[in-house]
Each structure stands twice: as structure tokens, then as C-alpha cells.
Design a protein around this motif. Structure first.
Motif, PDB file in Angstrom:
ATOM      1  N   VAL A  26      -3.599   6.340   5.219  1.00  0.00           N
ATOM      2  CA  VAL A  26      -2.790   7.438   4.685  1.00  0.00           C
ATOM      3  C   VAL A  26      -1.321   7.220   5.027  1.00  0.00           C
ATOM      4  CG1 VAL A  26      -2.277   9.899   4.973  1.00  0.00           C
ATOM      5  CG2 VAL A  26      -4.614   9.164   4.577  1.00  0.00           C
ATOM      6  N   VAL A  27      -1.056   6.805   6.258  1.00  0.00           N
ATOM      7  CA  VAL A  27       0.338   6.587   6.673  1.00  0.00           C
ATOM      8  C   VAL A  27       0.963   5.441   5.877  1.00  0.00           C
ATOM      9  CG1 VAL A  27       1.776   5.813   8.604  1.00  0.00           C
ATOM     10  CG2 VAL A  27       0.065   7.580   8.958  1.00  0.00           C
ATOM     11  N   THR A  28       0.222   4.343   5.697  1.00  0.00           N
ATOM     12  CA  THR A  28       0.783   3.225   4.938  1.00  0.00           C
ATOM     13  C   THR A  28       0.978   3.584   3.471  1.00  0.00           C
ATOM     14  OG1 THR A  28      -1.408   2.277   4.606  1.00  0.00           O
ATOM     15  CG2 THR A  28      -0.114   1.432   6.445  1.00  0.00           C
ATOM     16  N   ASN A  29       0.087   4.410   2.935  1.00  0.00           N
ATOM     17  CA  ASN A  29       0.256   4.840   1.551  1.00  0.00           C
ATOM     18  C   ASN A  29       1.427   5.801   1.424  1.00  0.00           C
ATOM     19  OD1 ASN A  29      -0.029   5.548  -1.142  1.00  0.00           O
ATOM     20  ND2 ASN A  29      -2.248   5.610  -1.019  1.00  0.00           N
ATOM     21  N   SER A  30       1.635   6.639   2.401  1.00  0.00           N
ATOM     22  CA  SER A  30       2.764   7.573   2.361  1.00  0.00           C
ATOM     23  C   SER A  30       4.089   6.841   2.461  1.00  0.00           C
ATOM     24  CB  SER A  30       2.652   8.590   3.501  1.00  0.00           C
ATOM     25  OG  SER A  30       1.472   9.335   3.371  1.00  0.00           O
ATOM     26  N   TRP A  31       4.071   5.664   3.072  1.00  0.00           N
ATOM     27  CA  TRP A  31       5.287   4.874   3.211  1.00  0.00           C
ATOM     28  C   TRP A  31       5.866   4.500   1.846  1.00  0.00           C
ATOM     29  CZ3 TRP A  31       8.376   4.038   7.137  1.00  0.00           C
ATOM     30  CH2 TRP A  31       9.302   3.029   7.054  1.00  0.00           C
ATOM     31  N   ASN A  32       4.998   4.353   0.841  1.00  0.00           N
ATOM     32  CA  ASN A  32       5.460   3.981  -0.503  1.00  0.00           C
ATOM     33  C   ASN A  32       6.309   5.065  -1.160  1.00  0.00           C
ATOM     34  OD1 ASN A  32       4.294   1.447  -0.577  1.00  0.00           O
ATOM     35  ND2 ASN A  32       2.339   2.255  -1.283  1.00  0.00           N
ATOM     36  N   TYR A  33       6.172   6.299  -0.734  1.00  0.00           N
ATOM     37  CA  TYR A  33       6.915   7.383  -1.367  1.00  0.00           C
ATOM     38  C   TYR A  33       8.366   7.443  -0.897  1.00  0.00           C
ATOM     39  CZ  TYR A  33       2.433   8.839  -3.108  1.00  0.00           C
ATOM     40  OH  TYR A  33       1.224   8.862  -3.755  1.00  0.00           O
ATOM     41  N   PHE A  34       8.728   6.644   0.083  1.00  0.00           N
ATOM     42  CA  PHE A  34      10.098   6.639   0.576  1.00  0.00           C
ATOM     43  C   PHE A  34      10.975   5.577  -0.094  1.00  0.00           C
ATOM     44  CE2 PHE A  34       7.838   8.543   4.222  1.00  0.00           C
ATOM     45  CZ  PHE A  34       8.488   9.765   4.201  1.00  0.00           C
ATOM     46  N   ARG A  35      10.385   4.725  -0.891  1.00  0.00           N
ATOM     47  CA  ARG A  35      11.179   3.716  -1.571  1.00  0.00           C
ATOM     48  C   ARG A  35      11.507   4.200  -2.983  1.00  0.00           C
ATOM     49  NH1 ARG A  35       8.260   0.826  -5.120  1.00  0.00           N
ATOM     50  NH2 ARG A  35       6.018   0.894  -4.957  1.00  0.00           N
ATOM     51  N   PRO A  36      12.585   3.723  -3.577  1.00  0.00           N
ATOM     52  CA  PRO A  36      12.953   4.173  -4.916  1.00  0.00           C
ATOM     53  C   PRO A  36      11.970   3.676  -5.971  1.00  0.00           C
ATOM     54  CG  PRO A  36      14.466   2.486  -4.149  1.00  0.00           C
ATOM     55  CD  PRO A  36      13.559   2.817  -3.002  1.00  0.00           C
ATOM     56  N   GLY A  49      -1.400   7.406  -5.883  1.00  0.00           N
ATOM     57  CA  GLY A  49      -1.880   8.764  -5.675  1.00  0.00           C
ATOM     58  C   GLY A  49      -3.388   8.824  -5.527  1.00  0.00           C
ATOM     59  N   PHE A  50      -4.087   8.015  -6.312  1.00  0.00           N
ATOM     60  CA  PHE A  50      -5.539   7.958  -6.229  1.00  0.00           C
ATOM     61  C   PHE A  50      -5.983   7.409  -4.883  1.00  0.00           C
ATOM     62  CE2 PHE A  50      -9.744   6.283  -7.549  1.00  0.00           C
ATOM     63  CZ  PHE A  50     -10.266   7.461  -8.064  1.00  0.00           C
ATOM     64  N   GLN A  51      -5.298   6.371  -4.416  1.00  0.00           N
ATOM     65  CA  GLN A  51      -5.594   5.798  -3.099  1.00  0.00           C
ATOM     66  C   GLN A  51      -5.362   6.832  -2.008  1.00  0.00           C
ATOM     67  OE1 GLN A  51      -2.825   2.581  -3.288  1.00  0.00           O
ATOM     68  NE2 GLN A  51      -4.440   1.057  -3.457  1.00  0.00           N
ATOM     69  N   LEU A  52      -4.270   7.550  -2.110  1.00  0.00           N
ATOM     70  CA  LEU A  52      -3.960   8.566  -1.112  1.00  0.00           C
ATOM     71  C   LEU A  52      -5.029   9.655  -1.103  1.00  0.00           C
ATOM     72  CD1 LEU A  52      -1.943   9.578   1.009  1.00  0.00           C
ATOM     73  CD2 LEU A  52      -0.785  10.814  -0.831  1.00  0.00           C
ATOM     74  N   GLY A  53      -5.475  10.065  -2.280  1.00  0.00           N
ATOM     75  CA  GLY A  53      -6.518  11.092  -2.362  1.00  0.00           C
ATOM     76  C   GLY A  53      -7.828  10.644  -1.752  1.00  0.00           C
TER      77      GLY A  53
END
Length: 150
Positions: A26-36, A49-53
Motif C-alpha cells: 500500500v505504501v509503495t503504491n501510494s508513492w505513485n500518487y506523488f509524482r506528476p 487504483g485497482f492494485q491499491l484497492g
């Protein structure tokens, strides 16, 4: 009952490891939301989003099992009831014939690996996810079949 407490502690540590695995995902997937985001990433963001879910769903399941086993360890009566439930001969036979914890663990780990593979290739993600879900469905189907048959 001390032997049963040790067994419950082992299951609790198993679910803690699974929880840690999916928390890291979850943390590594959330990291993607900080890049443009670029113009052609709408399809890729669907997979993220599917991976995060999926990771959050497994994390929630692992946390609920951790809470359940911690509550069992608090009371001697709950440990005794859990001992009776686990060591029931019929339930043990059903569990053994339906693949035991090996099939379940393999399914969960394949789904975890599919989330990691999704960062590199969406096709591999879908293939591994389908494989892991298939294993879990086979495990559940065999459990239901042997519950009715035995």
C-alpha cells in the motif's frame, strides 16, 4: 492450553507478516500518487487504483484476523472454544482435503506478487491476479463441497 496458546501465537505472527507485506505494498503504491501524471497515463492509473484497492482489501482482512486472534488470546474460555473448533475431526478432515493452509497461502502470495508485477507490466498483473483468485476460489469450492459431502 499452553500448547494451544503457542499455536494461536504462531497464527497471529503469520497474519502480522501478511499484514506487513500488504502494508508495504500500500505504501509503495501510494508513492505513485506523488509524482506528476503524464497525458497517456489514464489506463495506467486504473491499474494503480485497482492494485491499491486489492492491497487495502487484503490489509483489512489481515488486520481483522489479527484482532480476532488477539481477542482469543485474552480469555481462557475463548482459547478453549477455539481449540475445540480447530481440533474437530470433521473440520480437520475438510481442511486437509481442501488443500489446507498451503493453497490459501499460495493464493494470497500470488496476489501479492501480482501487485508488485503490476508496476512493470499490466498483463502479468492480470494473469497473476487471475491465478491467485482461481486458487482461492478452488480452495473455497473444495471446502464447500467437502462440507456437504462429509
Amino acid at each position: 492450553m499452553e500448547k494451544m496458546r503457542a499455536e494461536i501465537q504462531g497464527r497471529l505472527s503469520y497474519w502480522r507478516r501478511i499484514c506487513a507485506l500488504f502494508a508495504i505494498l500500500v505504501v509503495t503504491n501510494s508513492w505513485n500518487y506523488f509524482r506528476p501524471m503524464q497525458d497517456n497515463e489514464s489506463f495506467i492509473s486504473f491499474f494503480q487504483g485497482f492494485q491499491l484497492g486489492i492491497a487495502l482489501a487484503f490489509l483489512a482482512g489481515a488486520l481483522s484476523n489479527i484482532v480476532r486472534f488477539r481477542n482469543i488470546l485474552k480469555e481462557d474460555e475463548a482459547v478453549r472454544k477455539y481449540y475445540i473448533k480447530v481440533h474437530d475431526e470433521r473440520c480437520a478432515a475438510i481442511e486437509a482435503k481442501s488443500g489446507g493452509t498451503v493453497l490459501y497461502t499460495c493464493g494470497v502470495l500470488i496476489i501479492g506478487v501480482s501487485i508488485i508485477a503490476g508496476y512493470f507490466n499490466p498483463i502479468v498483473f492480470v494473469a497473476l491476479l487471475a491465478c491467485g483468485v482461481f486458487l482461492l476460489l478452488v480452495k473455497k469450492g473444495l471446502s464447500v463441497y467437502y462440507c456437504k459431502k462429509m
